[in-house]
Design a protein around this motif. Structure first.
Motif, PDB file in Angstrom:
ATOM      1  N   GLY A 111      26.650  -4.509   1.576  1.00 22.20           N
ATOM      2  CA  GLY A 111      25.377  -4.484   0.883  1.00 22.20           C
ATOM      3  C   GLY A 111      25.381  -3.846  -0.495  1.00 22.20           C
ATOM      4  N   LEU A 112      26.547  -3.407  -0.961  1.00 25.46           N
ATOM      5  CA  LEU A 112      26.629  -2.798  -2.288  1.00 25.46           C
ATOM      6  C   LEU A 112      26.917  -3.848  -3.343  1.00 25.46           C
ATOM      7  CD1 LEU A 112      28.811   0.333  -1.457  1.00 25.46           C
ATOM      8  CD2 LEU A 112      26.415   0.357  -2.161  1.00 25.46           C
ATOM      9  N   ASP A 113      26.259  -3.743  -4.493  1.00 28.50           N
ATOM     10  CA  ASP A 113      26.658  -4.615  -5.596  1.00 28.50           C
ATOM     11  C   ASP A 113      27.981  -4.089  -6.156  1.00 28.50           C
ATOM     12  OD1 ASP A 113      26.137  -2.556  -7.566  1.00 28.50           O
ATOM     13  OD2 ASP A 113      24.066  -3.210  -7.721  1.00 28.50           O
ATOM     14  N   ARG A 114      28.597  -4.848  -7.039  1.00 31.18           N
ATOM     15  CA  ARG A 114      29.940  -4.500  -7.524  1.00 31.18           C
ATOM     16  C   ARG A 114      29.986  -3.127  -8.202  1.00 31.18           C
ATOM     17  NH1 ARG A 114      34.654  -7.239  -8.333  1.00 31.18           N
ATOM     18  NH2 ARG A 114      35.970  -6.510 -10.017  1.00 31.18           N
ATOM     19  N   ASP A 115      29.017  -2.812  -9.032  1.00 31.86           N
ATOM     20  CA  ASP A 115      29.005  -1.526  -9.728  1.00 31.86           C
ATOM     21  C   ASP A 115      28.864  -0.360  -8.746  1.00 31.86           C
ATOM     22  OD1 ASP A 115      29.267  -2.792 -12.195  1.00 31.86           O
ATOM     23  OD2 ASP A 115      27.112  -2.739 -12.617  1.00 31.86           O
ATOM     24  N   HIS A 116      27.976  -0.501  -7.783  1.00 29.02           N
ATOM     25  CA  HIS A 116      27.796   0.565  -6.795  1.00 29.02           C
ATOM     26  C   HIS A 116      29.015   0.677  -5.888  1.00 29.02           C
ATOM     27  CE1 HIS A 116      23.174   0.390  -7.355  1.00 29.02           C
ATOM     28  NE2 HIS A 116      23.711   1.314  -8.123  1.00 29.02           N
ATOM     29  N   LEU A 117      29.643  -0.449  -5.564  1.00 22.66           N
ATOM     30  CA  LEU A 117      30.863  -0.408  -4.757  1.00 22.66           C
ATOM     31  C   LEU A 117      31.955   0.376  -5.486  1.00 22.66           C
ATOM     32  CD1 LEU A 117      32.512  -1.192  -2.286  1.00 22.66           C
ATOM     33  CD2 LEU A 117      33.019  -3.380  -3.411  1.00 22.66           C
ATOM     34  N   ALA A 118      32.105   0.150  -6.782  1.00 32.08           N
ATOM     35  CA  ALA A 118      33.103   0.893  -7.565  1.00 32.08           C
ATOM     36  C   ALA A 118      32.811   2.393  -7.512  1.00 32.08           C
ATOM     37  CB  ALA A 118      33.123   0.396  -9.006  1.00 32.08           C
ATOM     38  N   LEU A 119      31.551   2.775  -7.583  1.00 30.89           N
ATOM     39  CA  LEU A 119      31.182   4.189  -7.519  1.00 30.89           C
ATOM     40  C   LEU A 119      31.471   4.784  -6.142  1.00 30.89           C
ATOM     41  CD1 LEU A 119      27.814   4.157  -9.498  1.00 30.89           C
ATOM     42  CD2 LEU A 119      30.003   5.128 -10.248  1.00 30.89           C
ATOM     43  N   VAL A 120      31.148   4.049  -5.090  1.00 30.10           N
ATOM     44  CA  VAL A 120      31.397   4.549  -3.735  1.00 30.10           C
ATOM     45  C   VAL A 120      32.898   4.681  -3.484  1.00 30.10           C
ATOM     46  CG1 VAL A 120      31.167   4.022  -1.275  1.00 30.10           C
ATOM     47  CG2 VAL A 120      29.187   3.810  -2.783  1.00 30.10           C
ATOM     48  N   LEU A 121      33.679   3.727  -3.952  1.00 31.88           N
ATOM     49  CA  LEU A 121      35.135   3.837  -3.802  1.00 31.88           C
ATOM     50  C   LEU A 121      35.663   5.073  -4.524  1.00 31.88           C
ATOM     51  CD1 LEU A 121      36.175   0.097  -4.227  1.00 31.88           C
ATOM     52  CD2 LEU A 121      36.214   1.453  -2.118  1.00 31.88           C
ATOM     53  N   ALA A 122      35.177   5.317  -5.726  1.00 29.02           N
ATOM     54  CA  ALA A 122      35.596   6.507  -6.468  1.00 29.02           C
ATOM     55  C   ALA A 122      35.165   7.777  -5.738  1.00 29.02           C
ATOM     56  CB  ALA A 122      35.020   6.474  -7.883  1.00 29.02           C
TER      57      ALA A 122
END
Length: 144
Positions: A111-122
């Motif tokens: 459910g994360l968009d690409r930008d939020h996914l990058a932040l969660v991975l970081a």
């Protein structure tokens, strides 16, 4: 008598700095705060909803603050704070990192968009201590 400052009275940058100052040294807490600050949506909402409390000047380096994580879910249900589906998942990821609140990883990732996914991975990489002087992080924080 001078009243104690409240988070709602401070500039947003000061609140973010106070949250970061209090989190330093605890990788999971640092990751949660950095996740919120880098996403940009939540710090102001949490501040205005009274979900950020000041802890004072604990070490002589400036104000410390913390998010009232146990109260976030009730604020969401009451409509005091809100966001898109991706923003809500990001907030839940931050609450999980900072306060151990359970999160469904399948729902989170899907459910994360690409930008939020990058932040969660970081954030997850940061919480795991993947950063250091001798090696780059597994997933770096995106440039702001």
């Amino acid at each position: 008598m001078i009243p104690e400052p409240r988070a709602t009275d401070l500039d947003l940058v000061d609140v973010e700095n106070a949250l970061l100052r209090a989190a330093v040294g605890d990788y999971a807490a640092e990751a949660a705060v950095l996740l919120l600050v880098n996403a940009g949506h939540w710090p102001a909402q949490l501040q205005q909803a009274g979900l950020v409390s000041l802890l004072g000047d604990v070490d002589g380096g400036g104000l410390w603050a913390q998010v009232a994580w146990p109260d976030v879910d009730a604020a969401l249900r009451a409509g005091v704070i809100g966001g898109s589906g991706s923003q809500l998942r990001l907030l839940r990821a931050a609450a999980s990192l900072a306060d151990g609140q359970p999160v469904d990883l399948g729902d989170l990732a899907a459910g994360l968009d690409r930008d939020h996914l990058a932040l969660v991975l970081a954030a997850v990489a940061h919480a795991g201590g993947s950063h250091g002087e001798d090696r780059p992080p597994l997933a770096a924080w995106p440039a702001r």
